[in-house]
Design an enzyme around this catalytic site. Sequence first.
Site, mmCIF file in Angstrom:
data_model
loop_
_atom_site.group_PDB
_atom_site.id
_atom_site.type_symbol
_atom_site.label_atom_id
_atom_site.label_comp_id
_atom_site.label_asym_id
_atom_site.label_seq_id
_atom_site.Cartn_x
_atom_site.Cartn_y
_atom_site.Cartn_z
ATOM 1 N N ASN A 66 -2.489 7.073 19.306
ATOM 2 C CA ASN A 66 -3.276 5.952 19.827
ATOM 3 C C ASN A 66 -3.180 5.732 21.333
ATOM 4 O OD1 ASN A 66 -2.311 4.449 16.761
ATOM 5 N ND2 ASN A 66 -4.281 5.410 17.137
ATOM 6 N N ARG A 110 0.829 -1.212 0.000
ATOM 7 C CA ARG A 110 0.000 0.000 0.000
ATOM 8 C C ARG A 110 0.862 1.260 0.000
ATOM 9 N NH1 ARG A 110 -2.168 3.761 3.021
ATOM 10 N NH2 ARG A 110 -1.191 3.045 4.928
ATOM 11 N N ILE A 116 7.729 -0.397 12.479
ATOM 12 C CA ILE A 116 8.506 0.831 12.282
ATOM 13 C C ILE A 116 8.887 0.843 10.807
ATOM 14 C CG2 ILE A 116 10.598 2.092 12.932
ATOM 15 C CD1 ILE A 116 10.593 0.595 15.611
ATOM 16 N N TYR A 117 8.484 1.881 10.073
ATOM 17 C CA TYR A 117 8.815 1.955 8.646
ATOM 18 C C TYR A 117 10.331 2.091 8.480
ATOM 19 C CZ TYR A 117 3.875 2.447 7.346
ATOM 20 O OH TYR A 117 2.533 2.214 7.146
ATOM 21 N N CYS A 140 -7.514 1.531 11.901
ATOM 22 C CA CYS A 140 -6.366 0.834 12.499
ATOM 23 C C CYS A 140 -6.728 0.415 13.907
ATOM 24 C CB CYS A 140 -5.150 1.729 12.454
ATOM 25 S SG CYS A 140 -4.645 1.970 10.741
ATOM 26 N N ARG A 196 -5.236 -3.281 14.699
ATOM 27 C CA ARG A 196 -4.720 -4.298 13.770
ATOM 28 C C ARG A 196 -3.364 -3.941 13.209
ATOM 29 N NH1 ARG A 196 -4.762 -2.421 8.658
ATOM 30 N NH2 ARG A 196 -5.994 -0.541 8.397
ATOM 31 N N SER A 197 -3.076 -2.626 13.102
ATOM 32 C CA SER A 197 -1.894 -2.142 12.394
ATOM 33 C C SER A 197 -1.422 -0.873 13.094
ATOM 34 C CB SER A 197 -2.292 -1.858 10.941
ATOM 35 O OG SER A 197 -1.256 -1.261 10.212
ATOM 36 N N CYS A 198 -0.131 -0.805 13.425
ATOM 37 C CA CYS A 198 0.319 0.292 14.289
ATOM 38 C C CYS A 198 1.675 0.829 13.874
ATOM 39 C CB CYS A 198 0.363 -0.214 15.727
ATOM 40 S SG CYS A 198 0.876 1.023 16.896
ATOM 41 N N ASP A 199 1.695 2.080 13.452
ATOM 42 C CA ASP A 199 2.901 2.842 13.115
ATOM 43 C C ASP A 199 3.451 3.337 14.462
ATOM 44 O OD1 ASP A 199 4.628 4.948 12.448
ATOM 45 O OD2 ASP A 199 3.365 5.670 10.811
HETATM 46 N N1 LIG Z 1 1.562 5.826 7.999
HETATM 47 C C1 LIG Z 1 0.583 6.242 8.795
HETATM 48 N N2 LIG Z 1 0.807 6.322 10.120
HETATM 49 C C2 LIG Z 1 -0.168 6.752 10.971
HETATM 50 O O1 LIG Z 1 0.089 6.806 12.177
HETATM 51 C C3 LIG Z 1 -1.457 7.085 10.442
HETATM 52 C C4 LIG Z 1 -1.664 6.983 9.055
HETATM 53 N N3 LIG Z 1 -0.637 6.562 8.253
HETATM 54 N N4 LIG Z 1 -2.845 7.327 8.483
HETATM 55 C C5 LIG Z 1 -3.995 7.637 9.287
HETATM 56 C C6 LIG Z 1 -3.664 8.196 10.610
HETATM 57 C C7 LIG Z 1 -3.203 9.621 10.672
HETATM 58 N N5 LIG Z 1 -2.353 9.613 11.871
HETATM 59 C C8 LIG Z 1 -1.299 10.506 12.052
HETATM 60 C C9 LIG Z 1 -0.984 11.421 11.061
HETATM 61 C C10 LIG Z 1 0.073 12.289 11.212
HETATM 62 C C11 LIG Z 1 0.804 12.276 12.375
HETATM 63 C C12 LIG Z 1 1.934 13.255 12.523
HETATM 64 O O2 LIG Z 1 2.384 13.853 11.561
HETATM 65 N N6 LIG Z 1 2.411 13.487 13.713
HETATM 66 C C13 LIG Z 1 3.537 14.374 14.020
HETATM 67 C C14 LIG Z 1 3.112 15.743 14.487
HETATM 68 C C15 LIG Z 1 2.168 16.470 13.660
HETATM 69 C C16 LIG Z 1 1.599 17.686 14.374
HETATM 70 O O3 LIG Z 1 2.116 18.112 15.431
HETATM 71 O O4 LIG Z 1 0.625 18.208 13.878
HETATM 72 C C17 LIG Z 1 4.279 13.770 15.189
HETATM 73 O O5 LIG Z 1 5.434 14.167 15.360
HETATM 74 O O6 LIG Z 1 3.700 12.929 15.905
HETATM 75 C C18 LIG Z 1 0.478 11.385 13.393
HETATM 76 C C19 LIG Z 1 -0.569 10.500 13.226
HETATM 77 C C20 LIG Z 1 -2.297 8.283 12.421
HETATM 78 N N7 LIG Z 1 -2.533 7.503 11.239
HETATM 79 O O1 LIG Z 2 -4.733 5.440 14.347
HETATM 80 C C1 LIG Z 2 -3.891 5.010 13.527
HETATM 81 C C2 LIG Z 2 -4.137 5.036 12.169
HETATM 82 C C3 LIG Z 2 -3.208 4.529 11.330
HETATM 83 N N1 LIG Z 2 -2.050 4.009 11.804
HETATM 84 C C4 LIG Z 2 -1.045 3.498 10.827
HETATM 85 C C5 LIG Z 2 -0.754 2.036 10.798
HETATM 86 C C6 LIG Z 2 -0.231 1.846 9.377
HETATM 87 O O2 LIG Z 2 1.143 2.255 9.341
HETATM 88 C C7 LIG Z 2 -1.063 2.811 8.572
HETATM 89 C C8 LIG Z 2 -2.277 2.170 7.969
HETATM 90 O O3 LIG Z 2 -1.907 1.307 6.960
HETATM 91 P P1 LIG Z 2 -2.707 -0.049 6.610
HETATM 92 O O4 LIG Z 2 -2.091 -0.443 5.311
HETATM 93 O O5 LIG Z 2 -4.159 0.293 6.481
HETATM 94 O O6 LIG Z 2 -2.439 -1.021 7.719
HETATM 95 O O7 LIG Z 2 -1.474 3.788 9.506
HETATM 96 C C9 LIG Z 2 -1.785 3.996 13.143
HETATM 97 O O8 LIG Z 2 -0.710 3.556 13.606
HETATM 98 N N2 LIG Z 2 -2.738 4.495 13.960
#
Ligand SMILES: Nc1nc(=O)c2c([nH]1)NC[C@@H]1CN(c3ccc(C(=O)N[C@@H](CCC(=O)O)C(=O)O)cc3)CN21
Ligand SMILES: O=c1ccn([C@H]2C[C@H](O)[C@@H](COP(=O)(O)O)O2)c(=O)[nH]1
Length: 279
Positions: free
Chosen positions: A187, A22, A218-219, A155, A175-178
């Site tokens: 989260n 993806r 972790i990417y 997620c 299910r999936s956690c960055d």
């Molecule tokens: N790859 C990915 N990881 C995610 O955690 C994630 C997604 N996609 N897609 C949907 C949502 C959106 N979420 C996000 C999106 C952006 C940030 C981010 O940029 N955080 C920065 C700070 C941004 C700010 O202060 O406004 C950080 O340092 O945590 C965190 C969670 C969590 N989700």
């Molecule tokens: O609340 C959230 C929303 C999204 N994520 C992360 C987990 C993944 O890295 C991507 C979603 O990709 P999928 O291919 O749909 O699994 O966004 C998160 O950690 N927390």
Amino acid sequence: MKQYQQLAQRILDHGHWIENSRTGTRCLTLIGTTLEYDCSGPEFEIVTTRKVPFKLAVAELLGYLRGATSAKTFRQLGTRSWDANANENSQWLTNPNRQGEDDMGKVYGAVAKDFGGIDLIRKVYDNLKNNCDDRGEIITFYKPDEFDKGCLRPCMHTHNFALSNGTLYLESYQRSCDVPLGLAGANTTQVQVLLRLMAQITGHQAGRARHHITNAHIYDNQVELMRDVQLKRSPLPNPKIWINPDIKTLEDVETWVTTDDFKLVNYQSHDAIRYPFSV
Ligand SMILES: Nc1nc(=O)c2c([nH]1)NC[C@@H]1CN(c3ccc(C(=O)N[C@@H](CCC(=O)O)C(=O)O)cc3)CN21
Ligand SMILES: O=c1ccn([C@H]2C[C@H](O)[C@@H](COP(=O)(O)O)O2)c(=O)[nH]1
């Protein structure tokens, strides 16, 4: 938050590389872990080894509870965190169900509030408010027959509440956690705030929340910062949380509540780290 450092370290020590089609970026991945948060007092578990965006996490949660379907609504609530998924992912941009700029489609609360005609959020709220736990107090955003109507599958997809002796508990499933971005920035805070807020508006004491994660990753482009910067730092003492006691009902949450009604008191952290975001 020590358990966060331990999880990130375990991914580095024992994770396996998994390709991700993806995003096109592979991830160092660990399957299966549970974080625990004691929500019975004001102490709040949050990542301190970098500065994390507490308001972003609360704004997202408010958007989910209101059934928001547009990145614009999330921006108005105080976060740009849905801009990229709404407007930059090619799979979603070419999906015929997408309704133009900022549309996220049917995701999170929009799914739960119309789950086969049932509003799951309202059902759980009404039961808990009446001291009822039918052993199925479940809010889920996971509805496979509607995945094609949204920009991303949820997620953190299921929140299962339970009442025991006047205390409210929460078991949440992801299910999936960055781990660098989603877990730290959003989260962990959302699980705890959801339990505390639901306890407050249904008249119960908040107890313990547990946060079950299946695929913790972790990417590739985040590994170096995690290993060489964040994991070299030591956690600082936890802050406390304040939630506006005037929030008394689900209607309050759906109407006038803003991120200003949630504050961290004495949040100390190491410097911010800019982790790359994979769309
Ligand atoms: N790859 C990915 N990881 C995610 O955690 C994630 C997604 N996609 N897609 C949907 C949502 C959106 N979420 C996000 C999106 C952006 C940030 C981010 O940029 N955080 C920065 C700070 C941004 C700010 O202060 O406004 C950080 O340092 O945590 C965190 C969670 C969590 N989700
Ligand atoms: O609340 C959230 C929303 C999204 N994520 C992360 C987990 C993944 O890295 C991507 C979603 O990709 P999928 O291919 O749909 O699994 O966004 C998160 O950690 N927390």
